[in-house]
Structures are given as structure tokens and as C-alpha cells.
Design a protein around this motif. Structure first.
Motif, mmCIF file in Angstrom:
data_model
loop_
_atom_site.group_PDB
_atom_site.id
_atom_site.type_symbol
_atom_site.label_atom_id
_atom_site.label_comp_id
_atom_site.label_asym_id
_atom_site.label_seq_id
_atom_site.Cartn_x
_atom_site.Cartn_y
_atom_site.Cartn_z
ATOM 1 N N ASN A 30 0.404 -1.483 0.310
ATOM 2 C CA ASN A 30 0.055 0.194 -0.319
ATOM 3 C C ASN A 30 0.970 1.101 0.033
ATOM 4 O OD1 ASN A 30 -2.344 1.059 -0.038
ATOM 5 N ND2 ASN A 30 -2.267 1.758 1.992
ATOM 6 N N ARG A 32 1.936 4.877 -1.193
ATOM 7 C CA ARG A 32 1.761 6.074 -1.915
ATOM 8 C C ARG A 32 2.327 7.021 -1.334
ATOM 9 N NH1 ARG A 32 -0.246 3.330 2.660
ATOM 10 N NH2 ARG A 32 -0.767 5.510 3.495
ATOM 11 N N GLU A 42 6.607 13.377 -0.705
ATOM 12 C CA GLU A 42 7.033 12.174 0.913
ATOM 13 C C GLU A 42 6.291 10.547 0.337
ATOM 14 O OE1 GLU A 42 3.086 13.593 4.030
ATOM 15 O OE2 GLU A 42 2.277 12.683 3.088
ATOM 16 N N ARG A 44 4.229 7.414 1.580
ATOM 17 C CA ARG A 44 3.528 6.249 2.433
ATOM 18 C C ARG A 44 3.645 5.475 2.382
ATOM 19 N NH1 ARG A 44 1.260 9.629 6.556
ATOM 20 N NH2 ARG A 44 1.063 12.084 6.558
ATOM 21 N N TYR A 45 4.038 3.880 2.830
ATOM 22 C CA TYR A 45 3.406 2.777 2.965
ATOM 23 C C TYR A 45 2.823 1.885 4.487
ATOM 24 C CZ TYR A 45 8.176 2.867 5.563
ATOM 25 O OH TYR A 45 8.951 2.687 6.531
ATOM 26 N N ASP A 46 2.377 0.611 3.957
ATOM 27 C CA ASP A 46 2.554 0.054 5.614
ATOM 28 C C ASP A 46 3.763 -0.888 5.172
ATOM 29 O OD1 ASP A 46 -0.199 1.350 4.889
ATOM 30 O OD2 ASP A 46 -0.958 -0.458 4.685
ATOM 31 N N SER A 87 0.705 0.569 9.916
ATOM 32 C CA SER A 87 0.391 0.946 8.643
ATOM 33 C C SER A 87 0.386 2.814 8.266
ATOM 34 C CB SER A 87 -0.839 1.250 8.583
ATOM 35 O OG SER A 87 -1.989 1.533 9.350
ATOM 36 N N ASP A 88 0.425 3.129 7.096
ATOM 37 C CA ASP A 88 1.071 4.399 7.324
ATOM 38 C C ASP A 88 2.453 5.144 7.521
ATOM 39 O OD1 ASP A 88 -0.383 6.745 6.085
ATOM 40 O OD2 ASP A 88 -1.238 7.189 7.991
ATOM 41 N N ARG A 89 3.740 4.182 7.663
ATOM 42 C CA ARG A 89 4.674 4.644 7.337
ATOM 43 C C ARG A 89 5.150 5.961 6.512
ATOM 44 N NH1 ARG A 89 5.355 3.047 12.296
ATOM 45 N NH2 ARG A 89 2.953 3.217 12.241
ATOM 46 N N ARG A 90 5.786 6.433 7.358
ATOM 47 C CA ARG A 90 5.715 7.635 6.017
ATOM 48 C C ARG A 90 7.463 8.326 5.614
ATOM 49 N NH1 ARG A 90 6.027 13.668 7.924
ATOM 50 N NH2 ARG A 90 5.314 15.022 6.021
#
Length: 278
Positions: A30, A32, A42, A44-46, A87-90
């Protein structure tokens, strides 16, 4: 930024390849991407699974310039080591600060670098055991037991080098040897001076005339005493420290050869039992 790209006919193509191996692809999902107004990229990943020693990093390639060199100081967020799963690592890359622009086709890749596997160990031995002193490396084994204390008796500091683990360490230990022999040499010279002056004292005809010689001979004798006793004390301390360190090394589970000293009892009297195996 977006208006400038559209005005000049450029477009931004971001393609994320999640790779380190097949397993690495299954651990990141996932992904982005977006470009902020401050010219930052930027990501973002899981992260589905984090393992000890894993390192996450970002790789960006330009179609025209090849791989772009990303300076670590312009990266922040969930990158590098000790990234927790979730989730939503940045990850944020300051593209402008790194002297790049995003008005060209690029390919961005998020990767996981895992630590190398441990070396093959003998059957039945753990990694911790392999790091212990006295463990065989290949077909060779270094002895680091208490017998090195015998060398410290004649060369203070030298025996202590060989009980250090995982390899011998020199450090300042040769200075101990030089210091001890220096004290002994100085003490012997002072003793000889004391004897020579005392002979002069005996040649004097009366006590009053011989008193200065007697006091001088006594001073030389005191220096001899302090120097030699100091050398003996330093040697004794080094021998004890070497023996204790070597004894501790010999008690490691993988120390299978060498000289082992242990207390014993014979005919009601305490004794030292020496065992040598090879």
C-alpha cells in the motif's frame, strides 16, 4: 510546482518497486506518493513485518541522470533502522534541499535491507557460544587459560595479553614489563651504592666521622628496598589478575584444552590440583 510541470509539458512518473527479495515484497504494501508545496517528496507505506536488524531506505532514479544520490540529512520519518511494523509509515525527502527538482521522469523504490545470515556454525553450537573465548575457529583453538600467569611471573604484563578475549590485546601492557625490570635494575644499583658507601663508613676511625656515610648508605638501602618491593608488588598483582582472567576463560563451556588449576584436599591438607588436557 504542479503548474510549472504542466506548463513545460513535463510529467511526474513515480513507480515504486518494493524489493529486497520475494519476502521483502510481501512485507511492504500500500505505497502512496505525493509532492508537497514545499518541494518535498512524501512516501507512505504499510510495513507488515519488521525483523531485528532490518533497514528501510529510499532509492530514486532519474530517466536522464540515473540514480539520484540522496543525502541522509535530507531524509526523515520511518527510514533506516528500528522502524516498527504498522500501517501508514512515512518517509519525507527534501528534494529541493538535496539540489534536485521533480520536473522529469523518475522511478522511486522502497527497499528493505536485512542483515546477513550468521556464518555456518558447528552442529549443536549456538551463535552465542561461537562468540565465547576459547571456541574453535575452523580446526584451530587458541588457549586463553590460567597457565599464562606463569609467563607473567617472569614477564609482568605479557601473560595478561594472552588471556584477553576474543583475541590477544597488547595495549600498554609492555610498559608494565619495562617498569618492573626498570625498578629492579634501579634497586640493584642502589643496593650496590649502599654497600660501597657502607664500606667507606667502616673505614672511618670514629663514629662521628662515619655518621654521614652511614646515613647515606641507609638512604640508598631504602631506595633499593622500595624499588624492588614495588616491582614484586606489581608482578604479584599482574599474576593474580592474569590467573583469575584465565581461570574464568577456562570455565567457558567450549574451553576443552589447556592447563586448569583448581583447589583440592589431600591427607587433610589443602592442595592445588593441576590438570592439562590436549
Amino acid at each position: 510546482m504542479n503548474e510549472r510541470i504542466m506548463r513545460h509539458g513535463f510529467f511526474l512518473f513515480l513507480f515504486f518497486v518494493l524489493t529486497r527479495s520475494g519476502l521483502a515484497q510481501q512485507r511492504i504494501d500500500n505505497v502512496r506518493i505525493r509532492v508537497t508545496d514545499s518541494l518535498e517528496l512524501e512516501v507512505r507505506y504499510d510495513l507488515l513485518e519488521a525483523r531485528p536488524g532490518d533497514s528501510i531506505y529510499l532509492q530514486v532514479r532519474s530517466r536522464l541522470r540515473g540514480e539520484l544520490f540522496i543525502l541522509p540529512r535530507f531524509l526523515r520519518g520511518d527510514v533506516g533502522k528500528r522502524v516498527l511494523a504498522g500501517s501508514d509509515r512515512r518517509i519525507v525527502w527534501n528534494v529541493l534541499g538535496n539540489s534536485y527538482s521533480l520536473n522529469e521522469d523518475i522511478q522511486a523504490t522502497v527497499l528493505i535491507k536485512s542483515p546477513p545470515p550468521p556464518p555456518n556454525l558447528p552442529k549443536g553450537k549456538s551463535r552465542q557460544e561461537a562468540d565465547q573465548p576459547g571456541v574453535a575457529v575452523g580446526n584451530r583453538q587458541r588457549y586463553a587459560g590460567p597457565a599464562w600467569a606463569l609467563l607473567s611471573v617472569v614477564a609482568p604484563g605479557v601473560g595478561n595479553m594472552f588471556v584477553q578475549t576474543p583475541r590477544p590485546r597488547i595495549g600498554l601492557r609492555p610498559l608494565i614489563t619495562l617498569g618492573c625490570y626498570g625498578l629492579i635494575g634501579y634497586g640493584l644499583m642502589e643496593r650496590q651504592k649502599s654497600l660501597d658507601v657502607y664500606d667507606n663508613y667502616l673505614d672511618q676511625k670514629n663514629i662521628r666521622a662515619g655518621e654521614p656515610y652511614y646515613q647515606e648508605a641507609n638512604r640508598h638501602h631504602q631506595r633499593y628496598y622500595l624499588a624492588t618491593r614495588g616491582a614484586v608488588l606489581v608482578t604479584a598483582i599482574d599474576v593474580v589478575l592474569t590467573f583469575v582472567r584465565g581461570l574464568r576463560n577456562s570455565r567457558q563451556p567450549n574451553q576443552v584444552s589447556g592447563l586448569v588449576l583448581r583447589p583440592g584436599l589431600q591427607a587433610g591438607q589443602p592442595t592445588a590440583v593441576m590438570t592439562y588436557s590436549f
